[in-house]
Design a protein around this motif. Structure first.
Motif, mmCIF file in Angstrom:
data_model
loop_
_atom_site.group_PDB
_atom_site.id
_atom_site.type_symbol
_atom_site.label_atom_id
_atom_site.label_comp_id
_atom_site.label_asym_id
_atom_site.label_seq_id
_atom_site.Cartn_x
_atom_site.Cartn_y
_atom_site.Cartn_z
ATOM 1 N N THR A 3 -23.829 95.935 27.518
ATOM 2 C CA THR A 3 -22.714 96.876 27.321
ATOM 3 C C THR A 3 -23.094 98.269 27.837
ATOM 4 O O THR A 3 -22.218 99.058 28.195
ATOM 5 C CB THR A 3 -22.301 96.983 25.831
ATOM 6 N N PHE A 9 -8.162 96.311 17.742
ATOM 7 C CA PHE A 9 -8.831 97.602 17.530
ATOM 8 C C PHE A 9 -8.794 97.973 16.056
ATOM 9 O O PHE A 9 -9.798 98.343 15.458
ATOM 10 C CB PHE A 9 -8.153 98.684 18.373
ATOM 11 N N THR A 32 -14.015 108.887 21.221
ATOM 12 C CA THR A 32 -14.167 107.790 22.196
ATOM 13 C C THR A 32 -12.948 107.707 23.127
ATOM 14 O O THR A 32 -12.361 106.649 23.309
ATOM 15 C CB THR A 32 -14.454 106.431 21.501
ATOM 16 N N ASP A 55 -12.970 96.342 22.649
ATOM 17 C CA ASP A 55 -13.970 97.321 23.057
ATOM 18 C C ASP A 55 -14.165 97.298 24.574
ATOM 19 O O ASP A 55 -14.432 96.243 25.155
ATOM 20 C CB ASP A 55 -15.297 97.004 22.341
ATOM 21 N N PHE A 62 -13.954 91.850 18.834
ATOM 22 C CA PHE A 62 -14.604 93.008 19.451
ATOM 23 C C PHE A 62 -14.487 92.930 20.973
ATOM 24 O O PHE A 62 -14.260 93.924 21.650
ATOM 25 C CB PHE A 62 -16.097 93.056 19.086
ATOM 26 N N ARG A 87 -12.516 97.988 14.976
ATOM 27 C CA ARG A 87 -13.123 99.228 15.459
ATOM 28 C C ARG A 87 -13.022 100.375 14.458
ATOM 29 O O ARG A 87 -13.744 101.363 14.585
ATOM 30 C CB ARG A 87 -12.487 99.658 16.791
#
Ligand code: SAM
Length: 252
Positions: free
Chosen positions: A156, A14, A109, A208, A204, A18
């Protein structure tokens, strides 16, 4: 329980992929400033603070006191320890904070990980001083077409469709006495190239929630799309290519 386990490997992934670099967050800085109207001595509760990217940004940008609440020990371990940022173990629906102890709440998020959003909204009402805003940075169902990962890995969106909608989020917070004040898409830009994005695709996938749910086939097809774009003149990526628009939902 979050939708994915935020263990040491996920926390490292992350942090690596991210956290949007600060220079790509200029528009977020202005959007938050506009709704928060920061002033010296203000305290912000960063709920589900993750690795502390926004906690550090708000501390640096606005000089706020930050209460960074995060349930995962691995994510908490990544939050910068410094004056002005207090790191606390806790969940949104059981905040380790006294009544009337914060001037704003920030949830970036996070709301799709919260089992009982109404209970979380009640907790946030309890810890916020009257008139304080709740700032939610989120990808909402039906509003995700300008998310970069959705562009390359369109499946996604299947996971995003299971997240709370704007209406559901507003209803949960309305039950705790909050009213919607604003809903605006805000862009963020990554300066790195598409080749770098492709190189980070596996990381990712680990970091994610929406990428984790892809089948091997869907993940492979997405990487192929990226490879073709890199080969066919979209490299180096234009800023538009590497821009994602998430929503800022403000309730007060
Ligand atoms: C996608 S990360 C976002 C981290 C950070 N807010 C950011 O934008 O960089 C989601 C975070 O929410 C945390 N989380 C999961 N369930 C939660 C809950 N019920 N209450 C508060 N945080 C939660 C996770 O541990 C994780 O760190």
């Amino acid at each position: 329980m979050a939708r994915i386990g935020y263990d040491d490997r996920t926390a490292a992934a992350f942090k690596a992929v991210r956290a949007v670099p600060r220079d790509g967050l200029a528009e977020w800085r202005e959007a938050v400033r506009c709704h928060l109207r920061p002033s010296p001595g203000m305290t912000l509760a960063d709920i589900g603070a993750g690795t502390g990217a926004f906690a550090a940004s708000f501390s640096d940008w606005f000089g706020l006191g930050i209460l960074a609440v995060e349930p995962s020990a691995a994510m908490r371990a990544q939050i910068p320890r410094r004056t002005g940022i207090q790191v606390l173990e806790g969940y949104a629906d059981a905040l380790p904070l006294p009544d009337d102890s914060a001037d704003a709440a920030w949830l970036s998020t996070v709301i799709h990980h919260i089992r009982d959003l109404e209970a979380a909204a009640r907790e946030i009402r309890r810890v916020l001083r009257p008139g304080s805003p709740v700032l939610i940075r989120q990808v909402f169902p039906g509003r995700a077409s300008r998310i970069e990962l959705v562009r390359w890995f369109p499946e996604t969106a299947r996971t995003i469709d299971t997240y709370p909608s704007v209406e559901q989020a507003c209803q949960a917070f309305a039950a705790a006495g909050f009213r919607q004040e604003a809903l605006e898409p805000v862009p963020q830009t990554d300066q790195a190239s598409l080749a770098e994005l492709l190189a980070q695709a596996d990381t990712f996938r680990h970091a994610d929630t929406t990428m984790r749910d892809l089948t091997e086939e869907e993940f492979f097809r997405g990487k192929e799309r990226l490879r073709r774009a890199i080969q066919h003149a979209e490299e180096p990526a234009s800023p538009e290519t590497r821009t994602s628009w998430l929503d800022l939902l403000v309730l007060r």
